[in-house]
Scaffold this active site. Sequence first.
Site, short mmCIF file in Angstrom:
data_model
loop_
_atom_site.label_atom_id
_atom_site.label_comp_id
_atom_site.label_asym_id
_atom_site.label_seq_id
_atom_site.Cartn_x
_atom_site.Cartn_y
_atom_site.Cartn_z
N ARG A 114 12.15 -22.72 -17.06
CA ARG A 114 12.90 -22.21 -15.90
C ARG A 114 14.36 -22.62 -15.96
NH1 ARG A 114 9.74 -21.01 -11.17
NH2 ARG A 114 11.54 -21.67 -9.93
N ASN A 147 15.78 -26.65 -5.98
CA ASN A 147 15.59 -25.35 -6.61
C ASN A 147 15.89 -24.30 -5.56
OD1 ASN A 147 14.80 -23.10 -8.10
ND2 ASN A 147 12.64 -23.35 -7.54
N MET A 172 18.91 -21.48 -9.99
CA MET A 172 17.46 -21.59 -10.06
C MET A 172 17.10 -22.70 -11.02
SD MET A 172 14.47 -20.86 -11.81
CE MET A 172 14.99 -19.75 -13.10
N CYS A 173 16.08 -23.46 -10.66
CA CYS A 173 15.71 -24.62 -11.45
C CYS A 173 14.19 -24.76 -11.49
CB CYS A 173 16.31 -25.90 -10.87
SG CYS A 173 18.11 -25.83 -10.70
N GLY A 174 13.76 -25.62 -12.40
CA GLY A 174 12.39 -26.07 -12.40
C GLY A 174 12.39 -27.51 -11.92
#
Length: 643
Positions: A36, A90, A1-3
Amino acid sequence: MCGILFGIHPSDIQGRPMPDAYASTWSELQLLNARRGPSAQDVHQLTVSNVNAHDAACDLTFYGAVLHLRGDTVARQPHVSTAGNILLWNGEIFDGIAVDHHQNDGQVLMSLLESISEVHSGTPSDADHTNAFLEIMSKIEGPYAFVYYHATSQRLFFGRDCLGRRSLLWHKEKQGEHGLELPFLLTSVGYSSFRSDLMPLDEVPADGIYCMSLKTGTNEKTLSHFPWIPSSAVVDRLSYNISLGMPLPFGKVNDTLPTPDQLPEPFPEDLKFNSAHPEVVPKMTKDMEQAVADMIEVLGDSVRRRVQDIPRTGLIHDARVGILFSGGLDCLCLAALADRFLPEGEAIDLLNVGFENPRSEKAKAAEEALALKRLKKQQQISQKKGSNSSNSSQGSNTTSVETPVTVSSSKFNVPDRMTGYESLAELRRIAPNRHWNFVEVNIPFEEATAQRYEILERIAPLETVMDLSIAMAFWFASRGIGHIKDAEGKISPYTSQAKVLLSGLGADEQLGGYSRHKDHFEAASWKGLIHELQLDLDRISTRNLGRDDRIISDHGKEARYPFLSTNVVRFLSNLPVHLKVDLRYPRGVGEKILLRNVARALGFERASTHWKRAVQFGARTAKMTESGRSEIGQQVVDRRAAE
């Protein structure tokens, strides 16, 4: 998961400085996206100009914040190739494209995109590259939002998966004669519309993949759209017509109406009741037995893909996986299946949240006071009846009466806490070798009030009373700060370090768990029920998935939804309706009947009769004050109350 964060604006090489609103908005969004992805952050910038000197140039900025959950090492973003192509990713690739557990899925995807870029680099048209690009993206099973810049064609692709499981917001100016005006922004997370000093944001619809051409010689950029379409409309899955779009990985809800011989007999008249009895269950048909076995297999595979290969950052016994645990049917089945695929010595965190609700506490205190008053009166009457009619009766009136009062042991013993205790006992019975951390997340009213405005910021652009009350439960639960009890009842502070949180979202929509499904069944029988199930599937991407992603990821955690694996959705969509839900039966029996039978097959008896309770009522985040009693779920939150 990423921003992920992307921005484009007219280049300052032409003597036009970056607009103040754009600069302040970018700065704010970069800080928010960093929350995030605490593992690594990076930025990449370039200026795009065209052949003719008079053509407008524009600056592109890509920012990625990474939460390390795939591969042996942290893969920084954005991914930039030697050819100048850039990817912000993401998402998670659980199936459809092979990703070894040592690999990072963003890097694997970038390699595939590079291969098609090289193959089609010499073609006179962009259509071949677009077809190949859409083919790759449509293969992915898993949640995602992405931004991809293709240098050769100077085009920007972006979008969300077909179920909208990852958040993506945009700021786009009005569309003029030649396209969208700049500046333009894409971001994983935003802020409230109350922030008038920043540029407004809206959710990117999860209805396909968008493409912006940067070739135009003006500050207006053309925007095209390749929608998700029913798979039945695509004859050859490997031969794409970009004027149509991409095939959905699942079909429509099976609309075949059950025949009388397919349905088990309803309960006899002498066993009719309005709620579930654990010892009374509908007869299992052979079709139902097969559906249960298939459901355990497909859901189990979905859970396995979502809990395996999570990098370990702590000790061997520390939990890598947490479950948003109300004690209900959906999360309990996920817990039992997760137990099958994680090492035996590893803990699993069960995050159970309860709020101090002054209005509920006041009502409960009033009820207890009234019950005490009635009990005292009954005891006084009994004493008078039992006493002798003598001159000593006056003395008996002065005798004090001690009445034991049973009160709740805690103001945090909300409905979901009590269900959680009950389900925990069953879970420990069927999986005694697993260390289950039942994390009691207790939120005092003052703390909930203090965080109210920040949570409202995270759910934007959704800003209704219901959105806020649901988001409060998920925000505090995913934060994971609470306590646990050992076998002797000793309480210890505990903060969950699990970065992956499983959620049961999607079960009620597909298996008829809401009261409105019952309403539609009573109004129009099976046909009405099927219509409502299809409507739920069609609108699931627009309702709460983006909101929940923004809320949970605010703590550097990732939500995963096994019931929304496209493989599970495909299986349930194909299944005849009466094998999923049978609303001829009472509450706690007929809704989600397939999952109830799955729960019994997994060893849960009592929990198989639990019925749906909305999280805002189970955790008691709804209507926390007297002034909130009149609030309607769909009304916009009062800004003054939020502050």
